[in-house]
Design a protein around this motif. Structure first.
Motif, PDB file in Angstrom:
ATOM      1  N   ILE A 168      -0.800  -9.124  -9.294  1.00 51.35           N
ATOM      2  CA  ILE A 168      -1.982  -9.947  -9.558  1.00 51.35           C
ATOM      3  C   ILE A 168      -3.287  -9.203  -9.311  1.00 51.35           C
ATOM      4  N   GLU A 169      -3.208  -8.038  -8.656  1.00 52.42           N
ATOM      5  CA  GLU A 169      -4.397  -7.234  -8.406  1.00 52.42           C
ATOM      6  C   GLU A 169      -3.932  -5.827  -8.044  1.00 52.42           C
ATOM      7  N   SER A 170      -4.754  -4.832  -8.394  1.00 55.97           N
ATOM      8  CA  SER A 170      -4.385  -3.473  -8.016  1.00 55.97           C
ATOM      9  C   SER A 170      -5.629  -2.627  -7.794  1.00 55.97           C
ATOM     10  N   LYS A 171      -5.440  -1.569  -7.004  1.00 57.15           N
ATOM     11  CA  LYS A 171      -6.529  -0.631  -6.753  1.00 57.15           C
ATOM     12  C   LYS A 171      -5.939   0.767  -6.665  1.00 57.15           C
ATOM     13  N   GLY A 172      -6.543   1.681  -7.389  1.00 52.78           N
ATOM     14  CA  GLY A 172      -6.151   3.083  -7.315  1.00 52.78           C
ATOM     15  C   GLY A 172      -4.964   3.433  -8.184  1.00 52.78           C
ATOM     16  N   GLU A 173      -4.918   4.704  -8.503  1.00 48.97           N
ATOM     17  CA  GLU A 173      -3.789   5.235  -9.254  1.00 48.97           C
ATOM     18  C   GLU A 173      -2.625   5.454  -8.303  1.00 48.97           C
ATOM     19  N   ALA A 174      -1.443   5.183  -8.780  1.00 44.00           N
ATOM     20  CA  ALA A 174      -0.260   5.434  -7.968  1.00 44.00           C
ATOM     21  C   ALA A 174      -0.007   6.932  -7.885  1.00 44.00           C
ATOM     22  N   PRO A 175       0.383   7.413  -6.702  1.00 44.75           N
ATOM     23  CA  PRO A 175       0.739   8.824  -6.618  1.00 44.75           C
ATOM     24  C   PRO A 175       2.002   9.095  -7.430  1.00 44.75           C
ATOM     25  N   SER A 227       0.827  -1.203   0.000  1.00 46.49           N
ATOM     26  CA  SER A 227       0.000   0.000   0.000  1.00 46.49           C
ATOM     27  C   SER A 227       0.860   1.252   0.000  1.00 46.49           C
ATOM     28  N   LEU A 228       0.415   2.206  -0.798  1.00 48.09           N
ATOM     29  CA  LEU A 228       1.045   3.522  -0.845  1.00 48.09           C
ATOM     30  C   LEU A 228      -0.082   4.539  -0.898  1.00 48.09           C
ATOM     31  N   GLY A 229      -0.278   5.253   0.189  1.00 44.19           N
ATOM     32  CA  GLY A 229      -1.404   6.180   0.257  1.00 44.19           C
ATOM     33  C   GLY A 229      -2.704   5.398   0.145  1.00 44.19           C
ATOM     34  N   LYS A 230      -3.550   5.806  -0.791  1.00 43.73           N
ATOM     35  CA  LYS A 230      -4.846   5.154  -0.973  1.00 43.73           C
ATOM     36  C   LYS A 230      -4.799   4.042  -2.023  1.00 43.73           C
ATOM     37  N   SER A 231      -3.654   3.834  -2.631  1.00 43.90           N
ATOM     38  CA  SER A 231      -3.493   2.810  -3.671  1.00 43.90           C
ATOM     39  C   SER A 231      -2.812   1.578  -3.104  1.00 43.90           C
ATOM     40  N   TRP A 232      -3.103   0.435  -3.707  1.00 41.52           N
ATOM     41  CA  TRP A 232      -2.398  -0.781  -3.322  1.00 41.52           C
ATOM     42  C   TRP A 232      -2.245  -1.712  -4.514  1.00 41.52           C
ATOM     43  N   ARG A 233      -1.272  -2.612  -4.388  1.00 38.92           N
ATOM     44  CA  ARG A 233      -1.013  -3.644  -5.387  1.00 38.92           C
ATOM     45  C   ARG A 233      -0.788  -4.954  -4.651  1.00 38.92           C
ATOM     46  N   LYS A 234      -1.325  -6.035  -5.202  1.00 38.98           N
ATOM     47  CA  LYS A 234      -1.006  -7.369  -4.691  1.00 38.98           C
ATOM     48  C   LYS A 234       0.048  -7.956  -5.616  1.00 38.98           C
ATOM     49  N   ILE A 235       1.089  -8.457  -4.998  1.00 41.65           N
ATOM     50  CA  ILE A 235       2.239  -8.973  -5.731  1.00 41.65           C
ATOM     51  C   ILE A 235       2.460 -10.425  -5.354  1.00 41.65           C
ATOM     52  N   ALA A 236       2.642 -11.253  -6.380  1.00 43.46           N
ATOM     53  CA  ALA A 236       3.010 -12.660  -6.182  1.00 43.46           C
ATOM     54  C   ALA A 236       4.483 -12.789  -6.552  1.00 43.46           C
ATOM     55  N   ILE A 237       5.258 -13.390  -5.648  1.00 46.60           N
ATOM     56  CA  ILE A 237       6.702 -13.501  -5.851  1.00 46.60           C
ATOM     57  C   ILE A 237       7.192 -14.803  -5.221  1.00 46.60           C
ATOM     58  N   SER A 238       8.206 -15.371  -5.789  1.00 51.57           N
ATOM     59  CA  SER A 238       8.766 -16.621  -5.286  1.00 51.57           C
ATOM     60  C   SER A 238       9.527 -16.407  -3.982  1.00 51.57           C
ATOM     61  N   GLY A 239       9.481 -17.395  -3.118  1.00 51.74           N
ATOM     62  CA  GLY A 239      10.273 -17.364  -1.894  1.00 51.74           C
ATOM     63  C   GLY A 239      11.758 -17.388  -2.166  1.00 51.74           C
ATOM     64  N   GLU A 240      12.149 -17.785  -3.383  1.00 54.39           N
ATOM     65  CA  GLU A 240      13.559 -17.820  -3.750  1.00 54.39           C
ATOM     66  C   GLU A 240      14.058 -16.479  -4.281  1.00 54.39           C
ATOM     67  N   ASP A 241      13.143 -15.536  -4.526  1.00 54.45           N
ATOM     68  CA  ASP A 241      13.540 -14.186  -4.926  1.00 54.45           C
ATOM     69  C   ASP A 241      14.025 -13.426  -3.697  1.00 54.45           C
ATOM     70  N   THR A 242      14.850 -12.414  -3.937  1.00 54.37           N
ATOM     71  CA  THR A 242      15.408 -11.633  -2.837  1.00 54.37           C
ATOM     72  C   THR A 242      14.530 -10.424  -2.510  1.00 54.37           C
ATOM     73  N   LEU A 243      14.838  -9.792  -1.390  1.00 54.30           N
ATOM     74  CA  LEU A 243      14.176  -8.533  -1.065  1.00 54.30           C
ATOM     75  C   LEU A 243      14.495  -7.472  -2.116  1.00 54.30           C
ATOM     76  N   ASP A 244      15.668  -7.563  -2.714  1.00 54.97           N
ATOM     77  CA  ASP A 244      16.018  -6.649  -3.796  1.00 54.97           C
ATOM     78  C   ASP A 244      15.069  -6.850  -4.980  1.00 54.97           C
ATOM     79  N   ASP A 245      14.723  -8.101  -5.273  1.00 57.53           N
ATOM     80  CA  ASP A 245      13.744  -8.388  -6.336  1.00 57.53           C
ATOM     81  C   ASP A 245      12.371  -7.828  -5.962  1.00 57.53           C
ATOM     82  N   LEU A 246      11.992  -7.945  -4.698  1.00 57.61           N
ATOM     83  CA  LEU A 246      10.691  -7.425  -4.259  1.00 57.61           C
ATOM     84  C   LEU A 246      10.616  -5.913  -4.449  1.00 57.61           C
ATOM     85  N   GLN A 247      11.670  -5.196  -4.101  1.00 55.90           N
ATOM     86  CA  GLN A 247      11.633  -3.742  -4.273  1.00 55.90           C
ATOM     87  C   GLN A 247      11.543  -3.371  -5.737  1.00 55.90           C
TER      88      GLN A 247
END
Length: 164
Positions: A143-150, A35-55
């Motif tokens: 995999i899902e999103s709501k709202g425009e990103a600021p 979530s960022l402000g009033k917008s959000w995104r659902k992200i699917a990512i592998s457990g083998e990916d790094t936090l760097d990949d998540l960012q």
């Protein structure tokens, strides 16, 4: 060092090394709601990916550039010592050293992704689900999103969109 304690323990119980617990890796798919402000995104990512990949996926999902340092504050407290930092930061630990599946996360857990140390753009990251019964994704995706990103660089009047 261990010799100083030898007389207090039976010979077979004292070891010359410290036991270090190996990190357990959960290889399934992790579903995060970011979530960022009033917008959000659902992200699917592998457990083998790094936090760097998540960012990277988070920045892509919100249309942000990659021109600033960042950190994940695993306790949700901005500037706490419980941070995992971008590889370009002066001090570790670093995001490219940790697979998501090694972080011992549990559904419902929240943490803070702080992007741009100057403007302090705060993304709240919540683990919604771990699908550990399936093979991790080869590529992370929204995999899902709501709202425009600021806007990444809002005018002063719009800056409250970034805040918690």
């Amino acid at each position: 060092f261990f010799e100083a304690f030898a007389e207090f323990f039976p010979k077979e119980e004292l070891q010359k090394t410290l036991h270090r617990k190996a990190k357990k890796l959960v290889k399934g798919t992790f579903i995060f709601k970011v979530s960022l402000g009033k917008s959000w995104r659902k992200i699917a990512i592998s457990g083998e990916d790094t936090l760097d990949d998540l960012q990277t996926v988070i920045n892509d999902a919100f249309g942000f550039d990659f021109d600033h340092l960042y950190a994940f504050f695993m306790d949700g407290k901005r500037w706490s010592h419980n941070a995992i930092n971008a590889p370009g930061c002066d001090e570790g630990p670093y995001t490219d050293d940790f697979c998501i599946g090694e972080l011992n996360l549990s559904p419902g857990q929240e943490f803070l992704y702080l992007f741009d140390f100057g403007d302090e753009c705060c993304f709240w990251v919540k683990l919604e689900k771990i699908k550990d019964d399936e093979i991790g994704l080869s590529k992370a995706k929204v995999i899902e999103s709501k709202g425009e990103a600021p806007e990444q660089y809002p005018s002063w009047e719009d800056e409250e969109d970034w805040e918690e």
